[in-house]
Design a protein around this motif. Structure first.
Motif: not given
Length: 278
Positions: A45-64
Motif C-alpha cells: 500500500a505504501f512504498g510498494g515492492p521496495g518494502n520487501y527489500l527494506t525488511v530483508i536488508t534491515g535489522t529490527f530490534n536486533g533481529v535480521s
C-alpha cells in the motif's frame, strides 16, 4: 459408447453432490487465503515492492529476517533428524522384536500424544538449564522432538507392521541380526513414511513459538515464528512503516508455505503407502 463403470459412474450419478463439495472447498480456500491476501495488499500500500527489500536488508530490534530463516531451518532439521532416527528405531523394535511388556510400553508411549507443550514447559526449562542448552539450537530441537516422538512411534510401527515378517525371518536365517535387518531392510522400505515424518516435523518446528520463546533470549537466535512478535515494536506508526511490517509478516510466512507446497506430495504419499498392508 460404453457405459462408465466404477468411480466415474458414481461421480456422474452424484454430480450434484460433487458440485456442493467443490463449492465448500472453494469457500474454505478463500477464507484461508484471505488473511494472506490482505497482508500482501497492505505490504504494498505504501512504498510498494521496495518494502520487501527494506525488511530483508534491515535489522529490527536486533533481529535480521534472513537470520531468522536460518535459525528456524537449523532447529527444524535437528528436530526432524532426532524424530526420524529415534522414531524409526522404536517403530522397528515395537513391530519386529518380541520382548516382555512390549505392548504395555508401546501404549505407554502413545499416552504422551495427549500431553500438551505447556504441561512440560517447567521441566523443559529446568532440564535445559541443567544441560546448559539455553540459547542453542539443540536446546529447542530436543523438547520439540520429545513432543513429536509419540506420533513418530505410532506412524512407523504401523508402517513396520505392514512389512511381511517373512522378510525378517529370511534375513535371520541368513545370519543377519536386528541391526542389519533394520539398516538394510526396514529403512529402505520405510523411506516413504520417513519422508512423510520428516516433512511434518520440519513444518511443525517452523510453526513452534513456545519453546523458542522460552529457551532463546539472544536476538541473533530468533526464529521466524518468534520474529512476528519480536520485530513489531521496531516499526513506527507511519503508513510506510506499517506496510513494511506487513511485508515482514508475508516474508516470515514464506518458508512454511514453500514447505507445504513442495512437501505435500511426500506427505500424501507417505500416509497413503503407510496405510497399505500386505
Amino acid at each position: 459408447m460404453s457405459t462408465p463403470t466404477g468411480p466415474l459412474r458414481l461421480l456422474r450419478q452424484h454430480r450434484g453432490h460433487t458440485v456442493v463439495i467443490y463449492v465448500i472447498l472453494v469457500i474454505g480456500a478463500v477464507l484461508w487465503l484471505f488473511p494472506m491476501i490482505t497482508a500482501v495488499r497492505a505490504s504494498l500500500a505504501f512504498g510498494g515492492p521496495g518494502n520487501y527489500l527494506t525488511v530483508i536488508t534491515g535489522t529490527f530490534n536486533g533481529v535480521s529476517l534472513p537470520r531468522t530463516f536460518v535459525n528456524s531451518l537449523i532447529i527444524a532439521a535437528l528436530h526432524a533428524l532426532i524424530v526420524c532416527s529415534v522414531g524409526s528405531l522404536a517403530g522397528y523394535t515395537f513391530s519386529k522384536i518380541r520382548f516382555p511388556g512390549r505392548e504395555a510400553v508401546y501404549y505407554g508411549v502413545l499416552i504422551f500424544l495427549a500431553v500438551p507443550a505447556v504441561a512440560i514447559l517447567v521441566p523443559v526449562y529446568w532440564i535445559t538449564g541443567q544441560l546448559a542448552l539455553f540459547n542453542t539450537h539443540i536446546g529447542v530441537a530436543l523438547p520439540e522432538a520429545a513432543l513429536t516422538l509419540p506420533f513418530a512411534v505410532l506412524l512407523l510401527r504401523n508402517y513396520a507392521d505392514g512389512i511381511p515378517d517373512d522378510l525378517v525371518e529370511a534375513a535371520s536365517i541368513d545370519g543377519a541380526g536386528h541391526g542389519r535387518i533394520y539398516r538394510q531392510i526396514f529403512l529402505p522400505l520405510a523411506r516413504p513414511a520417513l519422508v512423510n515424518l520428516g516433512a511434518l516435523s520440519v513444518m511443525w518446528s517452523l510453526q513452534d513459538f513456545l519453546f523458542p520463546s522460552t529457551i532463546l533470549k539472544d536476538p541473533e537466535l530468533t526464529t521466524a515464528a518468534q520474529a512476528v512478535q519480536t520485530i513489531q515494536s521496531g516499526f513506527g506508526p507511519s503508513p510506510t512503516q506499517t506496510s513494511q511490517y506487513f511485508a515482514a509478516l508475508v516474508l516470515l510466512a514464506v518458508p512454511a508455505l514453500v514447505l507445504v507446497v513442495t512437501g505435500l506430495r511426500f506427505i500424501t504419499s507417505g500416509i497413503t503407502q503407510g496405510g497399505l498392508k500386505e
